[in-house]
Enzyme design. Structure first.
Site, mmCIF file in Angstrom:
data_model
loop_
_atom_site.group_PDB
_atom_site.id
_atom_site.type_symbol
_atom_site.label_atom_id
_atom_site.label_comp_id
_atom_site.label_asym_id
_atom_site.label_seq_id
_atom_site.Cartn_x
_atom_site.Cartn_y
_atom_site.Cartn_z
ATOM 1 N N ASN A 8 0.870 -1.184 0.000
ATOM 2 C CA ASN A 8 0.000 0.000 0.000
ATOM 3 C C ASN A 8 0.903 1.229 0.000
ATOM 4 O O ASN A 8 1.491 1.568 1.021
ATOM 5 C CB ASN A 8 -0.890 -0.043 1.248
ATOM 6 C CG ASN A 8 -1.766 1.190 1.375
ATOM 7 O OD1 ASN A 8 -1.837 2.020 0.466
ATOM 8 N ND2 ASN A 8 -2.444 1.316 2.510
ATOM 9 N N TRP A 9 0.998 1.883 -1.156
ATOM 10 C CA TRP A 9 1.934 3.017 -1.269
ATOM 11 C C TRP A 9 1.376 4.295 -0.667
ATOM 12 O O TRP A 9 2.063 5.309 -0.598
ATOM 13 C CB TRP A 9 2.302 3.233 -2.745
ATOM 14 C CG TRP A 9 3.117 2.119 -3.337
ATOM 15 C CD1 TRP A 9 3.673 1.054 -2.665
ATOM 16 C CD2 TRP A 9 3.474 1.936 -4.719
ATOM 17 N NE1 TRP A 9 4.346 0.237 -3.535
ATOM 18 C CE2 TRP A 9 4.247 0.756 -4.812
ATOM 19 C CE3 TRP A 9 3.216 2.652 -5.880
ATOM 20 C CZ2 TRP A 9 4.755 0.279 -6.016
ATOM 21 C CZ3 TRP A 9 3.732 2.186 -7.089
ATOM 22 C CH2 TRP A 9 4.502 1.015 -7.157
ATOM 23 N N HIS A 93 -9.715 1.171 4.790
ATOM 24 C CA HIS A 93 -8.433 1.315 5.502
ATOM 25 C C HIS A 93 -8.634 2.282 6.670
ATOM 26 O O HIS A 93 -9.409 3.231 6.573
ATOM 27 C CB HIS A 93 -7.372 1.853 4.533
ATOM 28 C CG HIS A 93 -6.007 1.855 5.129
ATOM 29 N ND1 HIS A 93 -5.579 2.845 5.983
ATOM 30 C CD2 HIS A 93 -4.994 0.960 5.026
ATOM 31 C CE1 HIS A 93 -4.340 2.559 6.373
ATOM 32 N NE2 HIS A 93 -3.960 1.423 5.816
ATOM 33 N N GLU A 165 -5.932 -5.127 10.406
ATOM 34 C CA GLU A 165 -4.894 -4.124 10.658
ATOM 35 C C GLU A 165 -5.203 -3.397 11.955
ATOM 36 O O GLU A 165 -5.990 -2.439 11.962
ATOM 37 C CB GLU A 165 -4.854 -3.106 9.512
ATOM 38 C CG GLU A 165 -4.473 -3.698 8.176
ATOM 39 C CD GLU A 165 -3.793 -2.668 7.290
ATOM 40 O OE1 GLU A 165 -2.662 -2.928 6.878
ATOM 41 O OE2 GLU A 165 -4.381 -1.606 7.033
ATOM 42 N N SER A 214 2.895 -2.314 10.299
ATOM 43 C CA SER A 214 4.360 -2.264 10.421
ATOM 44 C C SER A 214 5.050 -3.565 10.017
ATOM 45 O O SER A 214 6.061 -3.955 10.614
ATOM 46 C CB SER A 214 4.763 -1.866 11.849
ATOM 47 O OG SER A 214 4.099 -0.675 12.218
ATOM 48 N N GLY A 235 2.672 -1.254 4.358
ATOM 49 C CA GLY A 235 2.687 0.161 4.016
ATOM 50 C C GLY A 235 4.110 0.652 3.828
ATOM 51 O O GLY A 235 4.725 0.465 2.770
#
Ligand code: PGA
Length: 256
Positions: A8-9, A93, A165, A214, A235
């Site tokens: 996920n940029w 998200h 997440e 993370s 990420g």
């Protein structure tokens, strides 16, 4: 079941930078049959990258889209516009939920919008630090899962991916804020239980569950060996080409 590594940029990279990254990543990785490598660039980069990407090696995901297919919705991009351009879409998200105020009622329509347009939704759910501290993790996971899936039929559930997440573990640089594999296992088990309640036992083996928070090259192996975890949503570490490539290679080895 396949394994998944999703990068996920977020709001990073110009279109040019994204294109160079993709070019280099395609040169590094072979065509893995049982490992799905997915990157989620900014919306503006999706169309040009869709012309460049070798879909045998890498798939594209949107980071978000709007649930209505067309109309007076200034500034939005629809799943129908993304159809054929992306194979996946990250939906719900925590940054969408907590920075942009998305609620389960928006998220459930987005999940349905993606499916309607043949895009696989990656539905993100997870509790905040205070929700965990107050012992509310199970309720939050249940509410977000049931809320997010409320428009998904028995036939459609196999087209959904769930990403757990925990919000407190996202973008963490502190060791103590990393989720322990046992904590991930507990919530993954709960997600399976809830899916089973709604859709029946057979479905549980068909809906991939990813972990995100993370994840990097040093901890990905531990997360991927948690029972019930089929992949990772990465990420920060996905922005570093070498590290993302390491994560992919470790995923390939761990989940043989
Ligand atoms: P992170 O982000 O890997 O930087 O924690 C994960 C995510 O937000 O999807």
């Amino acid at each position: 079941m396949k394994s998944y590594v999703v990068g996920n940029w977020k709001l990073n990279f110009t279109v040019g930078e994204a294109s160079i990254y993709l070019h280099k990543l395609m040169r590094k990785i072979p065509n893995y049959r049982d490992l799905e490598v997915i990157v989620a660039p900014s919306t503006i980069a999706l169309q040009p990258l869709s012309l460049q990407v070798d879909r045998h090696k890498i798939k594209l995901a949107a980071q978000n889209a709007f649930y209505r297919d067309y109309g007076a919705f200034t500034g939005e991009t629809s799943f129908s516009q993304l159809r054929g351009i992306v194979d996946y879409a990250i939906i719900g998200h925590s940054e969408r939920r907590y920075i942009f105020g998305e609620r389960d009622k928006d998220i459930q329509k987005k999940v349905a919008g993606a499916i309607r347009n043949r895009i696989t939704p990656i539905l993100c759910i997870g509790e905040t630090e205070s929700e965990r501290a107050f012992g509310e993790t199970r309720d939050v996971i249940r509410d977000q899962l049931i809320g997010g899936l409320s428009e998904v039929s028995d036939d459609e559930i196999e087209k959904v991916i769930i990403a757990y997440e925990p919000v407190w573990a996202i973008s963490s640089t502190k060791m103590k804020k990393l989720a322990m594999p046992e904590e991930v296992a507990e919530v993954t088990g709960l997600i399976k239980e809830i899916l089973k309640e709604i859709y029946g036992g057979k479905v549980v083996e068909k809906v991939p569950i990813l972990f995100g928070g993370s994840v990097n090259a040093s901890n990905v192996g531990a997360y991927l060996t948690v029972p019930g975890v089929n992949g990772v949503l990465v990420g920060g570490a996905s922005l570093i080409l070498g590290e993302f490539n390491d994560i992919i290679e470790i995923a390939k080895r761990v989940r043989k």
